[in-house]
Design an enzyme around this catalytic site. Structure first.
Site, PDB file in Angstrom:
ATOM      1  N   CYS A 117      11.039   1.931 -45.205  1.00  0.00           N
ATOM      2  CA  CYS A 117      12.414   2.156 -44.769  1.00  0.00           C
ATOM      3  C   CYS A 117      12.858   3.585 -45.050  1.00  0.00           C
ATOM      4  O   CYS A 117      12.411   4.217 -46.001  1.00  0.00           O
ATOM      5  CB  CYS A 117      13.349   1.211 -45.503  1.00  0.00           C
ATOM      6  SG  CYS A 117      12.904  -0.502 -45.329  1.00  0.00           S
ATOM      7  N   ARG A 149       7.257   7.483 -41.685  1.00  0.00           N
ATOM      8  CA  ARG A 149       7.109   6.598 -42.840  1.00  0.00           C
ATOM      9  C   ARG A 149       6.785   5.155 -42.417  1.00  0.00           C
ATOM     10  O   ARG A 149       6.359   4.358 -43.247  1.00  0.00           O
ATOM     11  CB  ARG A 149       8.402   6.596 -43.661  1.00  0.00           C
ATOM     12  CG  ARG A 149       8.725   7.933 -44.292  1.00  0.00           C
ATOM     13  CD  ARG A 149      10.157   7.974 -44.754  1.00  0.00           C
ATOM     14  NE  ARG A 149      10.417   6.979 -45.767  1.00  0.00           N
ATOM     15  CZ  ARG A 149      10.294   7.191 -47.065  1.00  0.00           C
ATOM     16  NH1 ARG A 149       9.921   8.358 -47.504  1.00  0.00           N
ATOM     17  NH2 ARG A 149      10.553   6.240 -47.923  1.00  0.00           N
ATOM     18  N   TRP A 172      11.551  -1.290 -42.345  1.00  0.00           N
ATOM     19  CA  TRP A 172      10.188  -1.835 -42.329  1.00  0.00           C
ATOM     20  C   TRP A 172      10.326  -3.218 -42.944  1.00  0.00           C
ATOM     21  O   TRP A 172      10.630  -3.356 -44.124  1.00  0.00           O
ATOM     22  CB  TRP A 172       9.277  -0.938 -43.162  1.00  0.00           C
ATOM     23  CG  TRP A 172       7.828  -1.277 -43.098  1.00  0.00           C
ATOM     24  CD1 TRP A 172       6.921  -0.856 -42.164  1.00  0.00           C
ATOM     25  CD2 TRP A 172       7.081  -2.089 -44.028  1.00  0.00           C
ATOM     26  NE1 TRP A 172       5.680  -1.355 -42.459  1.00  0.00           N
ATOM     27  CE2 TRP A 172       5.737  -2.115 -43.583  1.00  0.00           C
ATOM     28  CE3 TRP A 172       7.415  -2.789 -45.185  1.00  0.00           C
ATOM     29  CZ2 TRP A 172       4.739  -2.806 -44.265  1.00  0.00           C
ATOM     30  CZ3 TRP A 172       6.420  -3.490 -45.858  1.00  0.00           C
ATOM     31  CH2 TRP A 172       5.096  -3.489 -45.387  1.00  0.00           C
ATOM     32  N   ASN A 177      17.079   0.862 -49.164  1.00  0.00           N
ATOM     33  CA  ASN A 177      15.613   0.965 -49.273  1.00  0.00           C
ATOM     34  C   ASN A 177      15.217   0.275 -50.560  1.00  0.00           C
ATOM     35  O   ASN A 177      15.807   0.561 -51.609  1.00  0.00           O
ATOM     36  CB  ASN A 177      15.164   2.427 -49.412  1.00  0.00           C
ATOM     37  CG  ASN A 177      15.079   3.121 -48.087  1.00  0.00           C
ATOM     38  OD1 ASN A 177      15.465   2.558 -47.070  1.00  0.00           O
ATOM     39  ND2 ASN A 177      14.587   4.339 -48.109  1.00  0.00           N
ATOM     40  N   GLY A 178      14.199  -0.561 -50.499  1.00  0.00           N
ATOM     41  CA  GLY A 178      13.747  -1.213 -51.733  1.00  0.00           C
ATOM     42  C   GLY A 178      13.820  -2.706 -51.584  1.00  0.00           C
ATOM     43  O   GLY A 178      13.793  -3.237 -50.469  1.00  0.00           O
ATOM     44  N   GLU A 216     -13.647   4.329 -47.183  1.00  0.00           N
ATOM     45  CA  GLU A 216     -12.589   5.094 -46.519  1.00  0.00           C
ATOM     46  C   GLU A 216     -12.807   5.120 -44.998  1.00  0.00           C
ATOM     47  O   GLU A 216     -11.852   5.017 -44.226  1.00  0.00           O
ATOM     48  CB  GLU A 216     -12.538   6.509 -47.112  1.00  0.00           C
ATOM     49  CG  GLU A 216     -11.548   7.467 -46.473  1.00  0.00           C
ATOM     50  CD  GLU A 216     -10.091   7.027 -46.537  1.00  0.00           C
ATOM     51  OE1 GLU A 216      -9.782   6.044 -47.228  1.00  0.00           O
ATOM     52  OE2 GLU A 216      -9.257   7.663 -45.855  1.00  0.00           O
ATOM     53  N   LYS A 270      -9.974   3.765 -42.493  1.00  0.00           N
ATOM     54  CA  LYS A 270      -9.382   4.586 -41.420  1.00  0.00           C
ATOM     55  C   LYS A 270      -9.469   3.847 -40.092  1.00  0.00           C
ATOM     56  O   LYS A 270      -8.519   3.802 -39.327  1.00  0.00           O
ATOM     57  CB  LYS A 270     -10.107   5.930 -41.282  1.00  0.00           C
ATOM     58  CG  LYS A 270      -9.768   7.008 -42.267  1.00  0.00           C
ATOM     59  CD  LYS A 270      -8.405   7.630 -42.165  1.00  0.00           C
ATOM     60  CE  LYS A 270      -7.362   6.906 -42.946  1.00  0.00           C
ATOM     61  NZ  LYS A 270      -7.288   6.945 -44.326  1.00  0.00           N
ATOM     62  N   GLU A 319      -7.046   0.806 -40.003  1.00  0.00           N
ATOM     63  CA  GLU A 319      -5.632   1.206 -40.011  1.00  0.00           C
ATOM     64  C   GLU A 319      -5.129   1.600 -38.631  1.00  0.00           C
ATOM     65  O   GLU A 319      -4.042   1.210 -38.237  1.00  0.00           O
ATOM     66  CB  GLU A 319      -5.432   2.416 -40.941  1.00  0.00           C
ATOM     67  CG  GLU A 319      -5.366   2.087 -42.401  1.00  0.00           C
ATOM     68  CD  GLU A 319      -5.158   3.321 -43.253  1.00  0.00           C
ATOM     69  OE1 GLU A 319      -4.400   3.256 -44.218  1.00  0.00           O
ATOM     70  OE2 GLU A 319      -5.768   4.372 -42.964  1.00  0.00           O
ATOM     71  N   HIS A 366     -27.378  -8.747 -50.020  1.00  0.00           N
ATOM     72  CA  HIS A 366     -26.857  -9.865 -50.812  1.00  0.00           C
ATOM     73  C   HIS A 366     -25.731 -10.605 -50.101  1.00  0.00           C
ATOM     74  O   HIS A 366     -24.881 -11.212 -50.739  1.00  0.00           O
ATOM     75  CB  HIS A 366     -26.383  -9.360 -52.180  1.00  0.00           C
ATOM     76  CG  HIS A 366     -27.487  -8.741 -52.970  1.00  0.00           C
ATOM     77  ND1 HIS A 366     -28.569  -9.447 -53.431  1.00  0.00           N
ATOM     78  CD2 HIS A 366     -27.697  -7.455 -53.351  1.00  0.00           C
ATOM     79  CE1 HIS A 366     -29.389  -8.638 -54.068  1.00  0.00           C
ATOM     80  NE2 HIS A 366     -28.882  -7.412 -54.024  1.00  0.00           N
ATOM     81  N   LYS A 413       3.952   4.934 -44.407  1.00  0.00           N
ATOM     82  CA  LYS A 413       3.411   6.108 -45.099  1.00  0.00           C
ATOM     83  C   LYS A 413       3.766   6.088 -46.566  1.00  0.00           C
ATOM     84  O   LYS A 413       3.033   6.596 -47.409  1.00  0.00           O
ATOM     85  CB  LYS A 413       3.997   7.359 -44.426  1.00  0.00           C
ATOM     86  CG  LYS A 413       3.434   8.671 -44.922  1.00  0.00           C
ATOM     87  CD  LYS A 413       2.044   8.858 -44.397  1.00  0.00           C
ATOM     88  CE  LYS A 413       1.393  10.141 -44.845  1.00  0.00           C
ATOM     89  NZ  LYS A 413      -0.089  10.002 -44.801  1.00  0.00           N
TER      90      LYS A 413
END
Ligand code: G6P
Length: 607
Positions: A2, A29, A78, A104-105, A480, A484, A487, A503, A602
């Site tokens: 947010c 964000r 968000w 926000n939060g 990573e 990527k 995402e 395994h 973000k």
């Protein structure tokens, strides 16, 4: 996640224009709906507009209504509590629509507050935790000023939150509250601003005043006053100057911020070298002399891509500096920290500097008596108020949600740290020379390979599953590479230590599941090549991030993303580059919103 913006001016500009421009700067964000509330001049009424989806939807509504207000608040949401629908978008209001709140939060006790407010006759129009706030303030407003009512209300709220509040009975002011979530005031001439993140302020002013936890601010066009949660005035601090490079928040001709940021990596590494590596090869971290004395053990806490940087960091700290190091997901560490061991340094790694889990893990470590070091590119973030010491990775702000340049900059910082902690390492001269050569190597990879990777990406853009394998210091790069890909392209990708394939994961392999193997000359090179052979024997298509010069690699891999041969310890700074490009081009070819992938943010300011 947010974003909050607020504006109070004198009429020269429309509040809605500033609010919309500010929200645009916070788009990176991550959000799924947006809204603004303004006070209509001359009549004490609130005007609220909200829209699901991208800001263009809100912008269209704003353009239709043409309100000439001089004060307003805005929000990108968000979704946490309640679906991303217009009725859940902020601002939320009280029933009589005299108060508007953006938050926000998370309000952790919203459930019980909702219950109590319902018993008092309040009705709720959304599923959000935020909506309790306007009703709560409303319940105190009858016998109080707005500031007093806000003080009463925030004392009842549990959680981490930042608020901006408008009330039609106080048409010249915005009340701001900060409790563990960032909020910054921007000071102008005859106009003032606020935002949850500085990109929204930078076009208007460089004079900023970040709020501290437990502070309330009253913002008018003329100035700002600060109070604690009891409503007692606090002495105003002098404003800070925003250190801002506007080039970083423009695309500069690139199709996406992510691609631009991939290309910024050589420059970021050069800045890191200029900042930390002296001509005589000594490392200068710029920390107080005793900051890293007597470090016997290190614990790294981080999330997502920063956690992967932490894994590479562990390898370096153990292999170069010989210091036992653990890496924890911050979200796990905060509820099950390892037993206390004296002289343990705790390092928090975060590109946003705002990740709630990482900050909470560091707070916990600090309260247990550990020294805490933050590694970030956002030295103006909340991390700076928690960590005892800070290392600026030199990456600057990153706009693409998928971290690229901030990741390589975090990796680089771990090299400085490891070499600083063990200045007598016999490989130091070799490594520093290699580090100095890295920017040119990355430039060569970008110049010579992007086209080829783009074509390869087209070939694989409909693939459903990818496996990434690596060993040793390149195992985190396999993780990573997979992260990527998922995402931004929404394709399933998993990273494994190559030796673990047999395994279990090898059962997944067939001709439809390509395997990307990171094979760089060094102690595990032949092992990775053998693991790749095992995959090939199961018909998997093999993509190698490997040196083109090795005939064995050329024979095994169906496709090679070539990287120059460097010391194995330095290789992650190169091997990650083709994987970033591969993920980028697959996502771009699929026509996806590369810079703002669905469901991601973000800056993850909630738990
Ligand atoms: C979010 C971002 C990731 C990032 C992670 C950790 O999930 O989308 O790119 O790696 O948060 O963020 P931090 O700011 O702590 O590095």
């Amino acid at each position: 996640m947010c974003g909050i913006v607020g504006y109070v001016g004198h009429g020269a500009v429309k509040a809605s224009e500033v609010l919309l421009a500010g929200l645009k700067k916070l788009e990176y964000r991550g959000y799924d709906s947006a809204g603004i509330a303004q006070i209509v001049p001359g009549q004490p009424t609130l005007h609220r507009l909200r829209a699901k989806g991208k800001l263009d939807n809100l912008a269209a509504k704003i353009a239709e209504e043409q309100i000439e207000a001089t004060i307003g608040i805005g929000h990108t949401r968000w979704a946490t509590h309640g679906k991303p629908e217009e009725y859940n978008a902020h601002p939320h209001t009280n029933r009589s629509q005299t108060l508007a709140v953006v938050q926000n939060g998370i309000i952790e006790n919203y459930h019980s507050l909702r219950q109590q407010l319902r018993e008092q006759g309040y009705e709720f129009a959304s599923d959000t935790d935020t909506e309790v706030i306007p009703h709560l303030i409303d319940s105190f407003l009858r016998d109080n000023t707005l500031l007093r009512a806000v003080c009463q209300a925030v004392k009842r709220l549990q959680g981490a939150f930042a608020l901006a509040i408008l009330c039609v009975y106080y048409p010249d002011q915005i009340i701001l509250v900060r409790q563990q979530a960032p909020l910054v005031i921007g000071l102008g001439k005859g106009e003032n601003f606020c935002a949850s993140d500085t990109p929204a302020l930078a076009p208007y002013t460089r004079s900023v005043l970040p709020l501290e936890n437990g502070e309330i601010a009253r913002l008018t066009a003329k100035g700002v006053e600060l109070f604690n949660f009891n409503g007692d005035p606090i002495k105003l601090r002098p404003p800070q100057t925003l250190n801002w490079n506007p080039v970083l928040i423009e695309k500069q001709g690139f199709r996406h911020f992510m691609l631009k940021e991939i290309y910024e990596q050589p420059g970021v590494i050069r800045s890191g070298i200029a900042k930390f590596l002296q001509d005589d090869d000594t490392i200068e971290l710029g920390l107080p002399g005793d900051a890293l004395e007597r470090v016997k053990q290190i614990q790294i806490v981080a999330c997502g891509t920063s956690w992967h940087a932490g894994l590479v960091g562990k390898h370096l700290l153990e292999q170069i500096a010989q210091i036992p190091t653990t890496v924890s997901y911050a979200s796990e560490y905060r509820y099950a920290p390892p037993p206390f061991v004296p002289d343990t340094l705790v390092i928090g790694v975060t590109q946003s500097g705002e990740t709630a889990d990482t900050l909470a893990a560091l707070e916990l470590a600090k309260s247990r008596g550990h020294k805490c070091l933050g590694i970030t590119n956002r030295t103006d973030s909340s991390l700076s108020r928690i960590a005892h010491y800070l290392l600026d990775t030199q990456a600057g702000i990153e706009i693409g949600v998928a971290a690229t340049k901030t990741f390589t900059a975090q990796l680089l910082t771990f090299y400085w740290l490891a070499l600083f902690l063990q200045p007598d390492n016999p490989k130091k001269a070799e490594l520093t020379l290699g580090l100095r050569q890295l920017p040119a190597h990355i430039e060569r990879i970008l110049e010579s390979q992007e086209r080829y990777i783009e074509q390869l990406a087209h070939k694989f853009s409909h693939t459903q599953d990818f496996i990434f394998i690596g060993r040793g210091i390149n195992y985190p790069i396999a993780l990573e590479g997979a992260l990527k890909l998922k995402e931004i392209s929404y394709i399933h990708g998993e990273g494994y230590p190559a030796g673990e394939m047999k395994h279990g994961p090898i059962a997944l392999l067939d001709e439809a599941v390509p395997v990307v193997a990171i094979a760089t000359p060094g102690v595990v090179y032949e092992k990775v090549l053998s693991n790749a052979q095992e995959a090939k024997a199961r018909d998997a298509q093999l993509i190698g991030v490997a040196p083109l010069t090795d005939p064995a690699a050329r024979e095994i891999f169906d496709h090679i993303l070539p990287i120059p041969v460097v010391d194995e310890l330095l290789s992650p700074l190169l091997t990650v580059i083709p994987l970033q490009l591969l993920a980028y081009h697959i996502a771009a070819h699929r026509g996806l919103d590369v810079d703002q992938p669905r469901n991601l943010a973000k800056s993850v300011t909630v738990e």
